[in-house]
Scaffold this motif. Structure first.
Motif, PDB file in Angstrom:
ATOM      1  N   GLY A 112       0.761  -1.176   0.060  1.00 53.57           N
ATOM      2  CA  GLY A 112      -0.178   0.035   0.071  1.00 53.57           C
ATOM      3  C   GLY A 112       0.919   1.246   0.068  1.00 53.57           C
ATOM      4  O   GLY A 112       0.619   2.358  -0.509  1.00 53.57           O
ATOM      5  N   ASN A 113       1.896   1.223   0.676  1.00 58.04           N
ATOM      6  CA  ASN A 113       3.001   2.402   0.636  1.00 58.04           C
ATOM      7  C   ASN A 113       3.751   2.532  -0.472  1.00 58.04           C
ATOM      8  O   ASN A 113       3.943   3.761  -0.591  1.00 58.04           O
ATOM      9  N   PHE A 114       3.935   1.253  -1.121  1.00 56.38           N
ATOM     10  CA  PHE A 114       4.832   1.380  -2.291  1.00 56.38           C
ATOM     11  C   PHE A 114       4.097   2.360  -3.514  1.00 56.38           C
ATOM     12  O   PHE A 114       4.631   2.990  -4.116  1.00 56.38           O
ATOM     13  N   ILE A 115       2.384   2.208  -3.395  1.00 54.96           N
ATOM     14  CA  ILE A 115       1.816   2.821  -4.459  1.00 54.96           C
ATOM     15  C   ILE A 115       2.059   4.366  -4.146  1.00 54.96           C
ATOM     16  O   ILE A 115       1.823   5.225  -5.172  1.00 54.96           O
ATOM     17  N   ALA A 116       2.319   5.018  -3.212  1.00 56.12           N
ATOM     18  CA  ALA A 116       2.685   6.440  -2.652  1.00 56.12           C
ATOM     19  C   ALA A 116       4.253   6.655  -2.663  1.00 56.12           C
ATOM     20  O   ALA A 116       4.409   7.721  -2.337  1.00 56.12           O
ATOM     21  N   LEU A 117       4.971   5.575  -2.868  1.00 55.83           N
ATOM     22  CA  LEU A 117       6.577   5.873  -2.890  1.00 55.83           C
ATOM     23  C   LEU A 117       7.316   6.453  -3.956  1.00 55.83           C
ATOM     24  O   LEU A 117       6.925   5.782  -5.171  1.00 55.83           O
ATOM     25  N   PRO A 118       7.750   7.431  -4.202  1.00 55.46           N
ATOM     26  CA  PRO A 118       8.157   8.171  -5.224  1.00 55.46           C
ATOM     27  C   PRO A 118       9.079   7.434  -6.173  1.00 55.46           C
ATOM     28  O   PRO A 118       8.792   7.149  -7.288  1.00 55.46           O
ATOM     29  N   ALA A 119       9.899   6.656  -5.557  1.00 56.64           N
ATOM     30  CA  ALA A 119      10.915   5.857  -6.394  1.00 56.64           C
ATOM     31  C   ALA A 119      10.172   4.818  -7.150  1.00 56.64           C
ATOM     32  O   ALA A 119      10.384   4.461  -8.200  1.00 56.64           O
ATOM     33  N   PHE A 120       9.176   4.128  -6.646  1.00 56.99           N
ATOM     34  CA  PHE A 120       8.494   2.983  -6.958  1.00 56.99           C
ATOM     35  C   PHE A 120       7.514   3.578  -8.103  1.00 56.99           C
ATOM     36  O   PHE A 120       7.357   2.854  -9.160  1.00 56.99           O
ATOM     37  N   GLN A 121       6.857   4.597  -7.967  1.00 52.59           N
ATOM     38  CA  GLN A 121       6.188   5.314  -8.898  1.00 52.59           C
ATOM     39  C   GLN A 121       7.128   5.705  -9.955  1.00 52.59           C
ATOM     40  O   GLN A 121       6.578   5.656 -11.170  1.00 52.59           O
ATOM     41  N   ASP A 122       8.214   6.207  -9.772  1.00 55.23           N
ATOM     42  CA  ASP A 122       9.097   6.581 -11.066  1.00 55.23           C
ATOM     43  C   ASP A 122       9.518   5.438 -11.858  1.00 55.23           C
ATOM     44  O   ASP A 122       9.428   5.578 -13.018  1.00 55.23           O
ATOM     45  N   LYS A 123       9.265   4.268 -11.242  1.00 51.24           N
ATOM     46  CA  LYS A 123       9.978   3.014 -11.849  1.00 51.24           C
ATOM     47  C   LYS A 123       8.796   2.267 -12.552  1.00 51.24           C
ATOM     48  O   LYS A 123       8.859   1.938 -13.863  1.00 51.24           O
ATOM     49  N   TYR A 124       7.721   2.238 -11.862  1.00 49.18           N
ATOM     50  CA  TYR A 124       6.479   1.534 -12.529  1.00 49.18           C
ATOM     51  C   TYR A 124       5.480   2.265 -12.784  1.00 49.18           C
ATOM     52  O   TYR A 124       4.152   1.595 -13.341  1.00 49.18           O
ATOM     53  N   GLY A 125       5.531   3.640 -12.667  1.00 46.84           N
ATOM     54  CA  GLY A 125       4.163   4.228 -12.794  1.00 46.84           C
ATOM     55  C   GLY A 125       3.994   4.883 -14.382  1.00 46.84           C
ATOM     56  O   GLY A 125       4.922   4.736 -15.314  1.00 46.84           O
ATOM     57  N   ILE A 126       3.057   5.620 -14.504  1.00 48.37           N
ATOM     58  CA  ILE A 126       2.356   6.427 -15.746  1.00 48.37           C
ATOM     59  C   ILE A 126       2.275   7.858 -15.430  1.00 48.37           C
ATOM     60  O   ILE A 126       2.288   8.095 -14.158  1.00 48.37           O
ATOM     61  N   ILE A 127       2.413   8.561 -16.177  1.00 49.55           N
ATOM     62  CA  ILE A 127       2.252  10.020 -16.402  1.00 49.55           C
ATOM     63  C   ILE A 127       0.975  10.451 -16.089  1.00 49.55           C
ATOM     64  O   ILE A 127      -0.244  10.208 -16.851  1.00 49.55           O
ATOM     65  N   ASP A 128       0.564  11.154 -14.894  1.00 48.17           N
ATOM     66  CA  ASP A 128      -0.758  11.730 -14.690  1.00 48.17           C
ATOM     67  C   ASP A 128      -0.829  12.861 -15.662  1.00 48.17           C
ATOM     68  O   ASP A 128      -0.307  13.877 -15.298  1.00 48.17           O
ATOM     69  N   GLN A 129      -1.686  13.066 -16.335  1.00 50.71           N
ATOM     70  CA  GLN A 129      -1.774  14.009 -17.257  1.00 50.71           C
ATOM     71  C   GLN A 129      -2.219  15.543 -16.701  1.00 50.71           C
ATOM     72  O   GLN A 129      -1.879  16.738 -17.188  1.00 50.71           O
ATOM     73  N   ALA A 130      -2.998  15.246 -15.608  1.00 49.77           N
ATOM     74  CA  ALA A 130      -3.363  16.528 -14.837  1.00 49.77           C
ATOM     75  C   ALA A 130      -2.096  17.227 -14.360  1.00 49.77           C
ATOM     76  O   ALA A 130      -2.244  18.348 -14.075  1.00 49.77           O
ATOM     77  N   THR A 131      -1.121  16.338 -13.515  1.00 44.43           N
ATOM     78  CA  THR A 131      -0.307  17.044 -12.617  1.00 44.43           C
ATOM     79  C   THR A 131       1.025  16.724 -13.166  1.00 44.43           C
ATOM     80  O   THR A 131       1.880  17.517 -12.850  1.00 44.43           O
TER      81      THR A 131
END
Length: 543
Positions: free
Chosen positions: A90-109
């Motif tokens: 649950g915390n990984f979802i909010a973790l910047p390093a995990f988001q940078d590695k496995y996330g997508i760009i939020d067009q709004a922000t």
């Protein structure tokens, strides 16, 4: 002469037969008398042991059963592994390093976020594995006992952590979580049952409520670890927290290998001498007679006697159907009365407008307050009934959840953001103070002794069956790429919590201070839930 001799011999033989029959009849009567006397003596022993448990205070019970408290503590510690990993992902979802590695760009922000479908999938994978695990736990424990079933789970956990540590894609993280969930199912099914069986009546609530304490401790450890690593970049920000899972299984394996088996399980399996030795390891010999305690256990088990091996079909027959429904309902209700906000606290705080650092700090504070709340709840359950605590605790959280929704519905200012965060914190902490810990006591007390491993297993299965769609719903409601409701999700969870309160009001019985024999009898007599508290069961009654 020959005829007279034969006649005399025949009469002599008849006399011998009649004498033998008389002796056999006398012996049979004597055996029946001895059996009846033995049964009376055994029942007297059983009554004495049960009366002694009723007469004990909580402190007297703790002094009489010091090692039972210790082994309940050890078994409950297994829950920390599920808690740790649930909060970790649950915390990984909010973790910047995990988001940078496995996330997508939020067009709004323009920031990286984990896609809503993967956010839900990752949080659901462990629960899906645990759902399978609880169905494995019931037959495994029924056959091998609590100790060996849990040791098998710990061995598997050690191996599956490797999969998560070396995962390098979201699908691999999903598989790793799924595999880790299998032993979770064994731990969560066995722990409340084992704890409720090794302690006397007065300690059932504290011994089972400690499960909620370890759930909170798991979240504290995760909160502290991810708070330290949330500012770091690179794979170490999430690899090191994953690796820390290895600090739990091996020490627990050593301790549980040395632990005594549940005496109730041993008596169920006709191993009464071993049951006596187990009781003598759990309690001080000077404080009780182990033979009397075994007699008490046998008396309860005889009420549930069946020639068949325990099976899942029995859970849905006769009075056991009602007991199964209560256990399943209490487990399912944990997800519908505030637990989802507690499990997603950090992400909820972020969506409520907190900065990343402050959200992680607030999540850690929430976890620490939850641990304190669980400890305080032990005193609460000593003086108040399970039903009372559950209804008042759930009722309070309904109000708080609606308050979150209201705070999110007004003009969004800094004050409104803080109001959502504060109400969210209150929901999480009060859930750990009232409804959550008392749920474990209810779960441990409700099931029939003979069917307990199966009942707690299928009860926990209902938890996961409800939790999996709730995770999808909760993630969708909070995620900016989903419904983006933020705190307005409080209206939804407030509605589901209200449903749980209504069902509990009509169907949840009060079992505080009741022996397993009394509970068995009241369920067999189909006593209405709201009359359990005032029903009198005599110490001599067996049905």
């Amino acid at each position: 002469m020959s005829t007279e001799k034969d006649l005399m011999d025949g009469r002599h033989e008849i006399a011998q037969v009649e004498s033998a029959n008389t002796d056999y009849g006398a012996k049979k009567d004597l055996m029946n008398t001895n059996t009846m006397e033995a049964e009376k003596a055994e029942k007297a022993d059983a009554v004495e042991a049960e009366n002694l448990e009723h007469a004990m205070t909580v402190m007297e019970a703790a002094r009489a059963y010091p090692m039972a408290c210790f082994w309940a503590f050890v078994m409950s510690f297994c829950i920390i592994m599920e808690s740790y990993d649930v909060f970790l992902i649950g915390n990984f979802i909010a973790l910047p390093a995990f988001q940078d590695k496995y996330g997508i760009i939020d067009q709004a922000t323009g920031a990286h976020v984990i896609a809503a479908k993967w956010q839900s999938a990752l949080q659901m994978a462990g629960q899906l594995g645990a759902l399978i695990g609880v169905f494995l736990a019931g037959p495994l424990t029924t056959r091998l006992g609590y100790r060996w079933a849990t040791l098998i789970g710990l061995t598997a956990m050690n191996a599956f952590i490797f999969v998560m540590y070396f995962a390098n894609s979201l699908p691999m993280f999903f598989v790793a979580q799924l595999l880790e969930g299998l032993p979770w199912g064994i731990f969560i099914a066995n722990a409340p049952a084992y704890c409720s069986e090794i302690v006397p009546l007065r300690l059932r609530a504290p011994a089972t409520q400690i499960l909620q304490l370890f759930w909170a401790i798991g979240s504290i450890i995760v909160g502290a670890v991810t708070y330290v690593y949330n500012a770091k970049s690179g794979a170490s920000a999430y690899r090191i927290p994953i690796a820390l899972q290895w600090m739990f299984p091996l020490p627990l394996m050593v301790l549980l290998y040395l632990a005594p088996e549940s005496p109730w399980w041993l008596v169920r399996n006709k191993r009464e001498e071993e049951a006596q030795r187990s009781i003598e390891r759990l309690a001080k010999k000077s404080k009780l007679n182990s033979a009397e305690v075994v007699a008490m256990m046998r008396r309860v088990i005889d009420l549930e006697t069946s020639d068949k091996s325990p099976n899942y079909i029995e859970l849905f027959k006769g009075s056991d159907l009602r007991r199964t429904a209560i256990v399943c309902g209490i487990y399912a209700g944990q997800n519908l009365a505030g637990n989802l906000i507690a499990n997603q606290a950090v992400y909820f705080f972020e969506q409520a407008g907190m900065t990343v650092n402050f959200a992680f700090a607030l999540g850690l504070i929430t976890s620490a307050l939850q641990a304190i709340a669980v400890i305080l709840s032990w005193g609460l359950t000593t003086y108040f009934g399970r039903r009372t605590i559950y209804l008042w605790g759930t009722g309070f959280n309904i109000v708080m959840l609606v308050c979150i929704g209201i705070a999110a519905s007004v003009t969004q200012t800094t004050g409104a953001h803080y109001a959502q965060a504060i109400f969210g914190l209150i929901v999480s902490v009060f859930f750990a103070f009232a409804a959550a810990p008392v749920s474990w006591a209810i779960i441990g007390e409700t099931s029939a002794i003979r069917l307990r491993p199966l009942t707690t297993g299928i009860g926990r299965a209902s938890y996961y069956i409800i939790e999996i769609p709730c995770i999808f719903l909760g993630s969708y409601m909070l995620n900016p790429t989903g419904a983006n409701l933020g705190g307005k999700c409080g209206y939804v969870w407030g509605g589901t919590a209200l449903f749980c309160w209504i069902v509990a009001f009509f169907y949840l019985p009060e079992m505080k201070g009741r022996s397993y024999r009394e509970i068995d009898i009241m369920f067999r007599r189909r006593i209405p839930a709201r009359k359990f508290k005032d029903t009198v069961i005599d110490a001599q009654e067996d049905d």
